[in-house]
Design an enzyme around this catalytic site. Structure first.
Site, PDB file in Angstrom:
ATOM      1  N   GLU A  54      39.624  48.190  57.340  1.00 15.24           N
ATOM      2  CA  GLU A  54      38.493  48.631  58.172  1.00 15.24           C
ATOM      3  C   GLU A  54      38.896  48.709  59.631  1.00 15.24           C
ATOM      4  O   GLU A  54      38.603  49.680  60.330  1.00 15.24           O
ATOM      5  CB  GLU A  54      37.308  47.663  58.035  1.00 15.24           C
ATOM      6  N   ASN A  58      39.227  52.097  61.969  1.00 17.70           N
ATOM      7  CA  ASN A  58      38.500  52.256  63.229  1.00 17.70           C
ATOM      8  C   ASN A  58      39.441  52.669  64.353  1.00 17.70           C
ATOM      9  O   ASN A  58      39.124  53.546  65.163  1.00 17.70           O
ATOM     10  CB  ASN A  58      37.799  50.947  63.618  1.00 17.70           C
ATOM     11  N   ARG A 112      30.644  59.132  57.406  1.00 13.03           N
ATOM     12  CA  ARG A 112      31.046  57.743  57.670  1.00 13.03           C
ATOM     13  C   ARG A 112      29.855  56.851  57.346  1.00 13.03           C
ATOM     14  O   ARG A 112      28.729  57.156  57.676  1.00 13.03           O
ATOM     15  CB  ARG A 112      31.404  57.550  59.142  1.00 13.03           C
TER      16      ARG A 112
END
Lengths: 145, 121
Positions: A54, A58, A112
């Protein structure tokens, strides 16, 4: 003797790598392999890999967008704790609290889910996000049982 | 040549590979789609594109997405699933998830995805 004992129980790794999507699998596998020494369960390894994935996503998608850049990963084990730092030198986050709200995303058009930070917070014991000037640093801690 | 191909497949399996394999089967008006590999930001586009093409080319009353061979998934998977759900909902086709890994199951639970794509088996 105590000082030497303390030093030898801490392990450290550092990785600087291109912020490319094809490196995501490698990065999470690397951090997972690094923490094997502190004897995590399969579930804990999965948790760590997911949280790392994650944070790396990002950095690539939001931090650098379409620009090249590097991601800086550091990990340290101390006793049964795994400390991870994932840093980019991209655009940074203006409002961190907003960014950490579940389902919030600045890229809704791209399907997203906005769940990145929520997943990190669920799977790790501690998550801190800082963004000052250039880029974002995500620090995470996993306490292995 | 065959041996070289086998070694390459083993390598990809060991390191997760850079793609997700999609297998399909239609049984009793149900389209079963099996995803194997690692679903992350890198492989998501490939999965989106191929699932959308598969759904458009198929005639079915419901879809079951089998994740028993999915060795890794992060929250990208949520976005992919929601996107596919929306497209199938427009055709009144319900979608179900089957055999998620414990880790994928956790992610689905915290995202509330099971409210729109129930887990079966």
């Amino acid at each position: 003797m105590e000082a030497i004992k303390k030093k030898s129980s801490d392990n450290f790794m550092k990785l600087e790598i291109s912020a490319r999507l094809e490196n995501e699998a490698f990065i999470r596998s690397t951090v997972a392999a690094f923490c094997v020494a502190i004897d995590p369960t399969l579930e804990e390894i999965s948790d760590i890999k997911t949280a790392v994935s994650e944070a790396v996503s990002n950095a690539i998608i939001h931090g650098y967008r379409d620009y090249p850049g590097n991601i800086f990963i550091e990990a340290r084990t101390s006793g049964k704790e795994l400390h991870i730092s994932i840093r980019d030198e991209g655009v940074g986050i203006e409002d961190i609290d907003k960014a950490r709200t579940p389902f919030y995303t600045t890229l809704a058009d791209e399907e997203r889910s906005g769940m990145g930070f929520t997943v990190m917070e669920t799977f790790m014991n501690q998550v801190t996000v800082t963004s000052s000037g250039k880029g974002v640093t995500v620090n995470m801690v996993k306490v292995i049982k | 040549m065959a041996r070289f191909n086998n070694e390459r497949i083993v390598f990809l399996k060991a390191f997760g590979g850079l793609t997700v394999r999609i297998e399909k089967k239609i049984l009793n008006s149900t389209l079963y789609v099996g995803l194997s590999g690692e679903l992350d930001t890198n492989t998501a586009e490939h999965v989106r594109k191929n699932l959308d093409e598969l759904f458009l080319a198929s005639s079915m009353e419901r879809v079951v997405i089998d994740l028993s061979e999915m060795s890794f998934m992060d929250s990208t998977g949520i976005g992919v699933m929601i996107g596919r759900f929306k497209r199938l909902k427009a055709r009144n086709i319900p979608v179900f998830i089957s055999h998620p890994s414990p880790q994928a199951d956790k992610i689905f639970k915290i995202s509330g995805l099971y409210d729109i794509m129930p887990k079966i088996g």
